[in-house]
Design an enzyme around this catalytic site. Structure first.
Site, short mmCIF file in Angstrom:
data_model
loop_
_atom_site.label_atom_id
_atom_site.label_comp_id
_atom_site.label_asym_id
_atom_site.label_seq_id
_atom_site.Cartn_x
_atom_site.Cartn_y
_atom_site.Cartn_z
N HIS A 288 39.46 43.51 49.41
CA HIS A 288 38.42 43.28 48.41
C HIS A 288 38.30 41.77 48.20
O HIS A 288 39.25 41.12 47.78
CB HIS A 288 38.81 43.96 47.09
CG HIS A 288 37.74 43.92 46.05
ND1 HIS A 288 36.95 45.01 45.75
CD2 HIS A 288 37.32 42.93 45.24
CE1 HIS A 288 36.10 44.69 44.80
NE2 HIS A 288 36.31 43.43 44.47
N HIS A 331 44.49 41.04 38.20
CA HIS A 331 44.66 39.60 38.39
C HIS A 331 44.76 38.86 37.06
O HIS A 331 44.41 39.37 36.00
CB HIS A 331 43.53 39.01 39.24
CG HIS A 331 42.16 39.09 38.61
ND1 HIS A 331 41.47 40.26 38.44
CD2 HIS A 331 41.35 38.13 38.11
CE1 HIS A 331 40.30 40.04 37.89
NE2 HIS A 331 40.19 38.75 37.67
N GLU A 337 36.66 34.89 31.18
CA GLU A 337 35.56 35.76 31.59
C GLU A 337 35.00 36.54 30.40
O GLU A 337 35.69 37.37 29.82
CB GLU A 337 36.05 36.74 32.66
CG GLU A 337 36.64 36.08 33.88
CD GLU A 337 37.32 37.07 34.81
OE1 GLU A 337 37.32 38.28 34.49
OE2 GLU A 337 37.86 36.65 35.84
N HIS A 361 38.17 38.46 28.71
CA HIS A 361 39.48 38.27 29.32
C HIS A 361 39.68 36.77 29.47
O HIS A 361 39.10 36.14 30.36
CB HIS A 361 39.57 38.97 30.67
CG HIS A 361 39.30 40.45 30.59
ND1 HIS A 361 38.48 41.11 31.47
CD2 HIS A 361 39.74 41.37 29.72
CE1 HIS A 361 38.45 42.40 31.15
NE2 HIS A 361 39.20 42.57 30.08
N HIS A 367 44.23 41.39 33.60
CA HIS A 367 43.22 42.44 33.44
C HIS A 367 42.94 43.06 34.80
O HIS A 367 43.41 42.58 35.83
CB HIS A 367 41.94 41.90 32.80
CG HIS A 367 41.35 40.71 33.48
ND1 HIS A 367 41.88 39.44 33.34
CD2 HIS A 367 40.29 40.57 34.30
CE1 HIS A 367 41.17 38.58 34.04
NE2 HIS A 367 40.19 39.24 34.65
#
Length: 438
Positions: A288, A331, A337, A361, A367
């Site tokens: 990903h 991560h 964010e 976050h 998160h």
């Protein structure tokens, strides 16, 4: 509503609402046609490099000096500006909110602004603020400009008509619009109340990110950004102009509309963009990739690769990676964010995060997918699957985002957000190298 294609950031555009109003061959003739005044609006220092120099020439009924006299300070209590640090009493945490309810009272784009977070320092032109807007009433004789930064507007419910000095734009869910710093405008809801998100950028203006090895195509393509054609109001009635300057609000009474630009040319202009024209790229075999591949716009800082703000979306796309955990991985990040959902469902949190909702976050707080998403992704048959009917976004900044009192006391704050990770328990067993969650 007519719009011209925006072939590339930094390029010049020209448009006129009355034929012959735009001078040819020079910017400021001795006498402008139709008795107009020539005025330059600069979004960068005069000596900025050519590629970053932002300015437009406006040909208008009255110069702006007639709009900005005898100000008086007013209160706009729910619109906050960094630095804004309050003792709200909430512990350090990841936060998530359900949508802010639509009010019954009449609120304009200015009075209906509700600041959720602030970051950086408006006095040094760094950082940003994340807002929710609630618009139930039009700005009929009221006008506004923001001297503190440009505004990135992201509708979620309802639609807006933005009447700027340089023309008209209409936006709804799935669109965004940018209003440059210092540009006068007013806002009207279309067909009912409108709710959405706003990123107020105190720093360098938004621009397209570099594509690097991706090359010349994909992500947000320049041709899909559109600037308005010239349009104006010829209105000689009592009006009010409000200015946001260093976090304070000042209003002046004028006897006419300030949206009196008959023609303009330049590269400092409002624009709109349909997020559904974003062309995503992704993993074609395994793993990903970083969410940076979904960056629509970036506002750079003085440090290469570290943005003052990145505007990132998570649109419809195919998921095809083999032998891979397909949702975003867990991560911790140096960036902070602020996330919102415009429509549909977000694949990493299919419950609890709804359109109109928000999450925060902050820097170095962990998160990632909730337990339900983890189990689903860990047991899925990894055939190609399309994520359809979804559009989420992030306002991501290098600076820590501080909660406002409004955000901390909002009844829609979810007190049990962290419970979404309950059940992510120890699975480690040295005797079983092949783990099977079933």
């Amino acid at each position: 509503m007519a719009l011209s294609y925006m072939p590339g950031f930094g390029n010049d555009f020209e448009t006129e609402a009355v034929a012959g109003a735009l001078p040819q061959g020079q910017n400021s003739p001795q006498r402008c046609a139709y008795g107009l005044y020539a005025e330059q609006l600069s979004g960068s220092p005069f000596t900025a490099p050519r590629g970053q120099n932002e300015r437009s020439w406006l040909y208008r009924m009255r110069p702006s000096v007639r709009h900005a006299t005898q100000f008086r300070e007013i209160e706009v209590p729910h619109w906050k500006t960094a630095p804004h640090i309050v003792r709200h009493g909430l512990p350090l945490a990841q936060f998530r909110w359900d949508p802010v309810p639509m009010p019954d009272e009449a609120l304009t784009f200015v009075t209906g602004m509700r600041t959720m977070t602030t970051a950086g320092d408006v006095y040094t032109q760094t950082g940003m603020a994340a807002h929710v807007y609630l618009v139930t009433a039009p700005m009929v004789d009221d006008y506004f400009y923001n001297a503190d930064g440009e505004l990135l507007i992201v509708p979620e419910t309802g639609a807006l008509r933005l009447f700027t000095e340089l023309g008209l734009m209409e936006i709804g869910a799935g669109d965004i619009a940018i209003i440059p710093r210092g540009m006068k405008f007013k806002v009207e809801p279309l067909g009912g109340p409108s709710r959405g998100y706003v990123c107020e950028n105190y720093g360098a203006k938004f621009t397209l990110p570099e594509r690097g090895p991706i090359g010349a195509n994909c992500l947000a393509n320049p041709r899909d950004f559109k600037t308005p054609v010239a349009a104006y109001e010829d209105k000689e009635t009592p009006c009010r102009l409000t200015v946001k300057w260093c976090g304070a609000f000042h209003v002046t009474d004028i006897g006419h509309s300030p949206l009196d630009v008959i023609a303009w040319h330049g590269n400092y202009a409002p624009y709109k963009y349909d997020l559904r024209t974003f062309s995503p790229v992704g993993a074609l075999l395994f793993d990903h990739p970083d969410p940076s591949i979904f960056t629509v716009l970036t506002a750079p800082s003085g440090e290469a690769g570290t943005a003052n703000i990145d505007f990132v979306i998570f649109p419809e796309r195919w998921m095809v990676a083999e032998h891979s955990f397909r949702p975003p991985w867990y991560h911790m990040n140096i960036m902070s964010e602020f996330m919102g959902l415009i429509y549909g469902r977000y694949d990493a949190k299919e419950t609890g995060f709804v359109p109109g909702g928000m999450s925060l976050h902050n820097c170095m707080l962990p998160h990632g997918p909730d337990t339900e998403a983890f189990m689903k992704a860990s047991t899925a048959d990894l055939k190609p699957v399309k994520l359809s009917g979804t559009m989420a976004f992030m306002f991501e900044t290098r600076y820590a985002q501080q909660l406002t009192e409004f955000a901390a006391r909002l009844p829609t704050l979810q007190p049990d957000y962290a419970a979404c990770w309950d059940g992510l328990d120890r699975n480690f067993d040295p005797a079983r190298p092949e783990w099977n969650p079933a």
